[in-house]
Design a protein around this motif. Structure first.
Motif, PDB file in Angstrom:
ATOM      1  N   LEU A 109      -3.055   0.849  -6.867  1.00 51.18           N
ATOM      2  CA  LEU A 109      -1.868   0.351  -7.568  1.00 51.18           C
ATOM      3  C   LEU A 109      -1.025   1.492  -8.122  1.00 51.18           C
ATOM      4  N   ALA A 110      -1.669   2.604  -8.485  1.00 50.70           N
ATOM      5  CA  ALA A 110      -0.973   3.684  -9.169  1.00 50.70           C
ATOM      6  C   ALA A 110      -0.202   4.614  -8.242  1.00 50.70           C
ATOM      7  N   VAL A 111      -0.536   4.604  -6.954  1.00 50.84           N
ATOM      8  CA  VAL A 111       0.072   5.562  -6.022  1.00 50.84           C
ATOM      9  C   VAL A 111       1.199   4.884  -5.240  1.00 50.84           C
ATOM     10  N   GLN A 120       3.921  -4.580  -0.044  1.00 53.29           N
ATOM     11  CA  GLN A 120       4.249  -5.706  -0.921  1.00 53.29           C
ATOM     12  C   GLN A 120       4.474  -5.210  -2.342  1.00 53.29           C
ATOM     13  N   PRO A 121       5.563  -4.516  -2.578  1.00 48.93           N
ATOM     14  CA  PRO A 121       5.785  -3.891  -3.890  1.00 48.93           C
ATOM     15  C   PRO A 121       5.835  -4.878  -5.050  1.00 48.93           C
ATOM     16  N   ARG A 122       6.440  -6.046  -4.849  1.00 49.90           N
ATOM     17  CA  ARG A 122       6.543  -7.008  -5.951  1.00 49.90           C
ATOM     18  C   ARG A 122       5.166  -7.515  -6.362  1.00 49.90           C
ATOM     19  N   ALA A 123       4.358  -7.867  -5.371  1.00 49.90           N
ATOM     20  CA  ALA A 123       3.015  -8.376  -5.658  1.00 49.90           C
ATOM     21  C   ALA A 123       2.156  -7.297  -6.307  1.00 49.90           C
ATOM     22  N   ALA A 124       2.246  -6.072  -5.787  1.00 48.96           N
ATOM     23  CA  ALA A 124       1.439  -4.981  -6.331  1.00 48.96           C
ATOM     24  C   ALA A 124       1.827  -4.641  -7.769  1.00 48.96           C
ATOM     25  N   LYS A 125       3.120  -4.604  -8.032  1.00 49.84           N
ATOM     26  CA  LYS A 125       3.592  -4.242  -9.371  1.00 49.84           C
ATOM     27  C   LYS A 125       3.103  -5.221 -10.433  1.00 49.84           C
ATOM     28  N   THR A 138     -12.069  -9.514 -12.688  1.00 46.41           N
ATOM     29  CA  THR A 138     -11.025 -10.534 -12.590  1.00 46.41           C
ATOM     30  C   THR A 138      -9.714  -9.855 -12.212  1.00 46.41           C
ATOM     31  N   ILE A 139      -9.114 -10.343 -11.143  1.00 43.92           N
ATOM     32  CA  ILE A 139      -7.825  -9.821 -10.677  1.00 43.92           C
ATOM     33  C   ILE A 139      -6.777 -10.902 -10.895  1.00 43.92           C
ATOM     34  N   ARG A 140      -5.663 -10.498 -11.482  1.00 41.36           N
ATOM     35  CA  ARG A 140      -4.564 -11.430 -11.724  1.00 41.36           C
ATOM     36  C   ARG A 140      -3.375 -11.043 -10.847  1.00 41.36           C
ATOM     37  N   THR A 141      -2.869 -12.010 -10.121  1.00 40.91           N
ATOM     38  CA  THR A 141      -1.741 -11.781  -9.208  1.00 40.91           C
ATOM     39  C   THR A 141      -0.699 -12.862  -9.465  1.00 40.91           C
ATOM     40  N   PRO A 145       1.068 -15.806  -4.936  1.00 38.74           N
ATOM     41  CA  PRO A 145      -0.388 -15.828  -4.818  1.00 38.74           C
ATOM     42  C   PRO A 145      -0.907 -15.691  -3.381  1.00 38.74           C
ATOM     43  N   MET A 146      -0.225 -16.313  -2.402  1.00 41.16           N
ATOM     44  CA  MET A 146      -0.700 -16.206  -1.028  1.00 41.16           C
ATOM     45  C   MET A 146      -0.557 -14.772  -0.515  1.00 41.16           C
ATOM     46  N   THR A 147       0.603 -14.177  -0.776  1.00 38.86           N
ATOM     47  CA  THR A 147       0.814 -12.783  -0.393  1.00 38.86           C
ATOM     48  C   THR A 147      -0.217 -11.887  -1.069  1.00 38.86           C
ATOM     49  N   SER A 148      -0.420 -12.115  -2.343  1.00 38.56           N
ATOM     50  CA  SER A 148      -1.351 -11.291  -3.104  1.00 38.56           C
ATOM     51  C   SER A 148      -2.772 -11.445  -2.600  1.00 38.56           C
ATOM     52  N   PHE A 149      -3.164 -12.658  -2.252  1.00 44.48           N
ATOM     53  CA  PHE A 149      -4.518 -12.854  -1.714  1.00 44.48           C
ATOM     54  C   PHE A 149      -4.718 -12.010  -0.464  1.00 44.48           C
ATOM     55  N   THR A 150      -3.757 -12.085   0.448  1.00 53.00           N
ATOM     56  CA  THR A 150      -3.911 -11.391   1.720  1.00 53.00           C
ATOM     57  C   THR A 150      -3.919  -9.881   1.541  1.00 53.00           C
ATOM     58  N   TRP A 151      -3.025  -9.372   0.710  1.00 52.00           N
ATOM     59  CA  TRP A 151      -2.863  -7.923   0.588  1.00 52.00           C
ATOM     60  C   TRP A 151      -3.775  -7.295  -0.451  1.00 52.00           C
ATOM     61  N   LEU A 152      -3.992  -7.978  -1.552  1.00 50.29           N
ATOM     62  CA  LEU A 152      -4.688  -7.355  -2.677  1.00 50.29           C
ATOM     63  C   LEU A 152      -6.137  -7.822  -2.819  1.00 50.29           C
ATOM     64  N   ILE A 153      -6.442  -9.022  -2.361  1.00 49.43           N
ATOM     65  CA  ILE A 153      -7.800  -9.554  -2.498  1.00 49.43           C
ATOM     66  C   ILE A 153      -8.557  -9.453  -1.182  1.00 49.43           C
ATOM     67  N   GLN A 154      -7.953 -10.009  -0.136  1.00 52.01           N
ATOM     68  CA  GLN A 154      -8.658 -10.056   1.146  1.00 52.01           C
ATOM     69  C   GLN A 154      -8.644  -8.711   1.858  1.00 52.01           C
ATOM     70  N   GLY A 155      -7.625  -7.898   1.662  1.00 46.77           N
ATOM     71  CA  GLY A 155      -7.700  -6.533   2.156  1.00 46.77           C
ATOM     72  C   GLY A 155      -6.696  -6.097   3.188  1.00 46.77           C
ATOM     73  N   ALA A 156      -5.630  -6.876   3.423  1.00 51.39           N
ATOM     74  CA  ALA A 156      -4.650  -6.469   4.425  1.00 51.39           C
ATOM     75  C   ALA A 156      -3.972  -5.155   4.062  1.00 51.39           C
ATOM     76  N   GLY A 157      -3.899  -4.830   2.786  1.00 56.65           N
ATOM     77  CA  GLY A 157      -3.297  -3.576   2.352  1.00 56.65           C
ATOM     78  C   GLY A 157      -4.280  -2.423   2.349  1.00 56.65           C
ATOM     79  N   PHE A 158      -5.308  -2.498   3.223  1.00 54.91           N
ATOM     80  CA  PHE A 158      -6.370  -1.488   3.285  1.00 54.91           C
ATOM     81  C   PHE A 158      -7.019  -1.320   1.917  1.00 54.91           C
TER      82      PHE A 158
END
Length: 535
Positions: A109-111, A120-125, A138-141, A145-158
Motif C-alpha cells: 500500500l505504501a509504495v 486500482q489506486p482508488r481501492a488501494a488508497k 482484518t482488512i477493510r476495503t 468491494p468487488m474490485t478490492s476483493f480481487t486485487w487486495l484480498i484474492q491477489g490479482a495485484g500480486f
C-alpha cells in the motif's frame, strides 16, 4: 513460459515470476472445483466464477462480517522456506505470523509503483489492515468491494506474503537470490534468457485435497524447471522428443499435427479469457472515434468470417465482454437484439454509409500501436488494415518494442489506437474494470471522464448490490451489459482462436488445468512410464 520481468512482482507493478511457486496469497484457486474434483471448472483458461477463487492458502478460512470487511484466519504451522542463501538464513524457517501478513500488505500500500496502486489506486488508497487476534487480521476495503476483493484480498495485484526481515535488510525482493516464501517450491537457480529451476520445499504446509493423491504431502515433484523458449519450433521439438513434459498456448494446426503423430498425447482445448482487440481514444474530441457511427463502421468493415479462415476455421469472435467459457455470465450474440446482431455481420457498404454520415465520406487516416513481439500481432493487424482499406480507412501500424508498448498500455497514452489484450475474465468484468474511468484496463476511455457514459456506472452499482450476497443474481444482472456495450462498439475485436494444451501421459494427475505454476503442485512424473515409452 515468458521470461520474468522482475522478481518483486507486487512492488514493481509487473511480472509475476514467483507467484504461486515461492510466494503465496491469502486465498486462491480452489483445486477441489477442478477436473480432479467436482469438475465445475477446468481452469485451462483460469477461474471462471468468483467461487473458483475461494480456496484457502495462507488464510485457512475467512469471512466477511459486512460488505468490505474481511476477517482472515491465518493458517498456523506455515513456515518460511529454508533456503541456502543469506536471505533464507535470515528467516531461518520460522513460522509465518499474522504480523507478517500485516507487514506485507502495508508495504504494498505504501509504495506508489506497487501493482495494487498502479492498477486500482482508488481501492488501494482507501484500504487498511490491522491485526485483530493472535492469528487473525482484518482488512477493510470501503471502496468498490468487488474490485478490492480481487486485487487486495484474492491477489490479482500480486498481493502475496513477503518476508519482512529480508525486505528490511535488502529494501525489496528484486534480487532472485533473496527469494524466500512459503510456497511449494524454492527458487534454486535463474539463468537469464534460459530458465528458472525450482526444487521441492520439504516443509511445505499443503496437502493434496482431492483425486488419487488425496491427503498426500505436496508437492510431489522434486525439481520443477521453467524454460524460456520463445521460438515455437524449438519448443515443439523439445516437446516432441519428450524433453518437455507439457506445452500450452498451441494453435490448432500445430496441435493437430502433434496429436496425429503421437496418438498417446493428452490434450484439452480452450479459449484465452483475455481476447485481443483494437482500442480507440474516444476521449479525444479531435479524433473520429468519439462518434459511435465511426466505431460501428469499423465493426461493419471487419470480416469476421475471413478472420476465422485466417485462424484455420477454429476461432470465435463472440468473446467480449465475456466468452462462453464463463457460462454463468454469458449470453450469445444470437440472443442480442437484431440490430446488434446485424452490426457484427460484414457489411462494407453500410460501413461507408455510416462514415459518410459521421463526416468522413472518403474515410480517414489513423495509427495503431502494435507490439513488436510476438510477430503474429503485426500480421493480425495487417488483416484489419486490408479490410478497412476497402471503406477508405488508412491504418498505419506503429510497431513498438515490448517495454515501450507495455508502458503505453499501462498509462493509456497511445495517440489514437492500440492493439492489445482486453480483460474478459469474470473478475474484471464483475468490477467493470474495462468500463471504469481511469482504470488501466479501460483503454477506450469508456465513461472517462466520469458521467460521459453513465449506464456503466449505474449497472456496476446494481450488480454490486448482489456481490457476495446472491452471486447468481449478480451474474444475471451483469448480462444487461453486453447488448449495450456491443452496440456502442467500444472495441474492434479480433476473433479468439482455439488454443491447446498438450502433455505426455507420464505427467500424472495433470488434466489440462492450465500452465500456471499452481497447476503442478499436485502433479508428478511417472518415470517408469516415460522410460517404457522410449523417452
Amino acid at each position: 513460459m515468458p521470461e520474468p520481468t522482475n522478481f518483486d512482482s507486487g512492488l514493481r507493478g509487473q511480472g509475476g515470476a514467483l507467484v504461486d511457486t515461492v510466494y503465496e496469497q491469502y486465498m486462491g484457486v480452489d483445486w477441489t472445483r477442478g477436473p480432479a474434483g467436482s469438475g465445475v471448472t477446468n481452469f485451462a483458461s483460469g477461474a471462471n466464477t468468483l467461487e473458483d477463487n475461494y480456496g484457502p492458502r495462507i488464510a485457512e478460512s475467512w469471512e466477511t462480517t459486512e460488505i468490505g470487511v474481511w476477517v482472515l484466519n491465518i493458517r498456523q504451522g506455515v513456515r518460511w522456506q529454508k533456503t541456502s542463501t543469506d536471505a533464507g538464513r535470515l528467516m531461518n524457517g520460522r513460522q509465518v505470523t499474522a504480523d507478517d501478513v500485516v507487514s506485507s500488505f502495508k508495504r504494498l500500500l505504501a509504495v506508489p509503483t506497487s501493482w495494487m496502486n498502479v492498477g486500482q489506486p482508488r481501492a488501494a488508497k482507501a484500504a487498511s489492515i490491522e491485526k485483530t487476534g493472535p492469528w487473525e487480521v482484518t482488512i477493510r476495503t470501503p471502496v468498490d468491494p468487488m474490485t478490492s476483493f480481487t486485487w487486495l484480498i484474492q491477489g490479482a495485484g500480486f498481493n502475496r506474503v513477503y518476508p519482512p526481515e529480508v525486505v528490511a535488510k535488502y529494501g525489496d525482493m528484486g534480487d532472485w537470490k533473496n527469494a524466500v516464501g512459503t510456497g511449494p517450491f524454492i527458487l534454486k537457480d535463474y539463468v537469464v534468457g534460459s530458465s528458472m529451476t525450482f526444487v521441492k520445499n520439504p516443509d511445505y504446509w499443503g496437502r493434496d485435497l482431492v483425486g488419487p493423491g488425496k491427503g498426500n504431502q505436496l508437492p510431489y515433484i522434486n525439481t520443477y524447471k521453467e524454460l524460456y523458449v520463445p521460438d515455437l519450433s524449438t519448443r515443439l521439438a523439445g516437446f516432441r522428443t519428450g524433453k518437455i513434459d507439457m506445452v500450452a498456448a498451441i494453435v490448432a494446426d500445430d496441435a493437430k499435427a502433434l496429436l496425429s503423430a503421437n496418438p498417446k498425447l493428452e490434450s484439452v482445448t480452450y479459449m484465452e479469457n483475455t481476447p485481443w482487440g483494437i482500442t480507440m481514444r474516444t476521449d479525444k474530441q479531435d479524433l473520429p472515434f468519439k462518434d459511435k457511427k465511426v466505431r460501428q463502421a469499423l465493426v461493419l468493415a471487419t470480416d469476421y468470417q475471413a478472420f476465422n479462415d485466417y485462424f484455420g476455421g477454429d476461432s470465435d469472435f463472440d468473446v467480449w465482454p465475456i466468452n462462453k467459457q464463463v457460462a454463468a455470465m454469458y449470453e450469445p450474440l444470437s440472443a442480442m437484439p437484431q440490430a446488434v446482431q446485424d452490426l457484427y455481420k460484414y457489411n462494407p457498404e453500410k460501413a461507408k454509409q455510416l462514415l459518410a454520415e459521421a463526416g468522413y465520406p472518403n474515410g480517414f487516416k489513423t495509427t495503431v500501436v502494435v507490439p513488436s513481439t510476438p510477430g503474429e500481432r503485426v500480421d493480425e493487424v495487417t488483416v484489419f488494415k486490408e479490410m478497412w482499406s476497402k471503406v477508405g480507412v488508412d491504418l498505419a501500424i506503429d510497431i513498438k518494442e515490448p517495454a515501450v508498448y507495455n508502458s503505453m498500455n499501462t498509462a493509456r497514452n497511445n495517440a489514437e489506437m492500440s492493439y492489445r489484450l482486453l480483460w474478459g475474465a469474470y473478475a474484471q468484468q464483475l468490477y467493470f474494470s474495462p468500463f471504469s474511468t481511469s482504470s488501466t484496463n479501460n483503454p477506450s476511455y469508456i465513461n472517462d471522464p466520469a458521467g460521459t457514459a453513465p449506464f456503466y456506472a449505474d449497472l456496476y452499482n446494481e450488480v454490486g448490490q448482489y456481490i457476495f450476497i446472491d452471486m447468481p443474481k449478480a451474474y444475471e444482472t451483469y448480462k444487461k451489459l453486453k447488448p449495450v456495450a456491443l452496440e456502442e462498439a467500444w472495441y474492434i475485436m479480433r476473433p479468439t482462436p482455439s488454443t491447446y494444451i498438450l502433455w505426455w501421459p507420464w505427467l500424472k494427475n495433470y488434466m489440462g488445468q492450465g500452465n500456471g505454476p499452481f497447476r503442478f503442485h499436485q502433479s508428478w512424473i511417472d518415470t517408469d512410464l516415460k522410460r517404457a515409452m522410449g523417452y
